[in-house]
Design an enzyme around this catalytic site. Structure first.
Site, PDB file in Angstrom:
ATOM      1  N   HIS A  92      -2.926  49.894  35.336  1.00  0.00           N
ATOM      2  CA  HIS A  92      -2.993  51.052  36.238  1.00  0.00           C
ATOM      3  C   HIS A  92      -4.459  51.357  36.554  1.00  0.00           C
ATOM      4  O   HIS A  92      -5.323  51.212  35.692  1.00  0.00           O
ATOM      5  CB  HIS A  92      -2.320  52.272  35.582  1.00  0.00           C
ATOM      6  N   GLU A 162      -0.607  49.666  44.307  1.00  0.00           N
ATOM      7  CA  GLU A 162      -1.069  51.052  44.316  1.00  0.00           C
ATOM      8  C   GLU A 162      -2.495  51.115  44.850  1.00  0.00           C
ATOM      9  O   GLU A 162      -3.457  50.948  44.092  1.00  0.00           O
ATOM     10  CB  GLU A 162      -1.074  51.602  42.881  1.00  0.00           C
TER      11      GLU A 162
HETATM   12  P1  PGA Z   1       0.645  59.784  42.414  1.00  0.00           P
HETATM   13  O1  PGA Z   1       0.338  58.667  41.328  1.00  0.00           O
HETATM   14  O2  PGA Z   1       2.070  59.600  42.847  1.00  0.00           O
HETATM   15  O3  PGA Z   1       0.420  61.080  41.682  1.00  0.00           O
HETATM   16  O4  PGA Z   1      -0.326  59.569  43.550  1.00  0.00           O
HETATM   17  C1  PGA Z   1       0.859  57.380  41.448  1.00  0.00           C
HETATM   18  C2  PGA Z   1       0.362  56.528  40.319  1.00  0.00           C
HETATM   19  O5  PGA Z   1      -0.842  56.550  40.031  1.00  0.00           O
HETATM   20  O6  PGA Z   1       1.144  55.833  39.659  1.00  0.00           O
END
Ligand code: PGA
Length: 250
Positions: A92, A162
């Site tokens: 992440h 992401e």
């Molecule tokens: P968010 O986070 O939906 O709060 O933008 C997504 C993530 O980092 O997994």
């Protein structure tokens, strides 16, 4: 629907309430599966609440690549498996900001697979440019993270795209459906370079970054198989609505 609670939920009572709401909403559907990635102290209790229920699984938000030794503060994959965790978020961006490199992500993926857990591997550029530099960044991130991972193991991996600029409360904006569509194809093409088209298209790709009940439907129509949801997954009404939307879209 991978729910990444991060450190947004910090009492067991709240964790349990939110978890039970998610459990109930996935039980009603058939094709939507929820993975609740909770803070580590809640994992054993939530794993017990998931037992015997369909479509709901427990995930950790990170993992270390060793299973035992002098590693203060670390949690190994076999320990997670032991307490009933079946998924792990690996790489992440918030862990990468704390020092995780692509090589470390690669070791974590291998250790996670070895323990029989499913890694949810996060990739994503920090910023987008007009010259495609972000695409080479993404390609490199994927190749390094998946180095020496066999086609058999690839079939046990989930990729979460992401884009860092779309994550969290300071996010610039969620990605547009058009850009998501293009990037999801790019991810598959990159996987196909090493594994061939069939294997590349069999890997589930999730989108994460500012997902909410108001944009979940369009993202699910943009070439991804699911969502990695941060803040919105900690609000009972919103996450159950997102699951309803996913059920309709599936
Ligand atoms: P968010 O986070 O939906 O709060 O933008 C997504 C993530 O980092 O997994």
């Amino acid at each position: 629907m991978a729910c990444n609670w991060k450190l947004h939920i910090n009492s067991y009572e709240e964790a349990k309430r939110t978890f039970l709401a998610i459990r109930k909403s996935v039980a009603a559907g058939r094709r939507v599966v929820a993975v609740v990635c909770a803070p580590s102290p809640f994992l054993p209790q939530l794993a017990r609440l998931a037992e015997g229920h369909k479509n709901i699984f427990i995930g950790a938000q990170d993992v270390f690549w060793e299973n035992e030794g002098s590693y203060t503060g670390s949690i190994g994959p076999s320990l997670l498996a032991e307490i009933g965790v079946t998924y792990v978020i690996v790489g992440h961006s918030e862990r990468r900001f704390s020092g995780d490199t692509d090589e470390m992500v690669n070791r974590k993926i291998k250790a996670t697979l070895k323990a029989g857990l499913t890694p949810i591997v996060c990739v994503g550029e920090r910023e987008r440019d007009d010259h495609g530099v972000y695409l080479s960044f993404l390609r490199n991130q994927l190749h390094t993270a998946l180095a020496a991972i066999s086609a058999v193991d690839l079939a046990k991996i989930i990729i979460a795209y992401e884009p860092v600029w779309a994550i969290g409360k300071d996010a610039l904006r969620p990605i547009t459906p058009h850009d998501l569509h293009e990037t999801a194809i790019f991810i598959r093409k990159t996987l196909a370079e090493s594994y061939g088209t069939d294997a590349a298209f069999a890997v589930p790709v999730l989108y994460g970054g500012s997902v909410s009940a108001s944009n979940a439907a369009e993202q699910l129509r943009s070439g991804v198989q699911g969502l990695l949801i941060g803040r919105a997954s900690t609000k009972q009404e919103e996450i159950t609505q997102i699951i309803r939307i996913a059920t309709q879209e599936s």
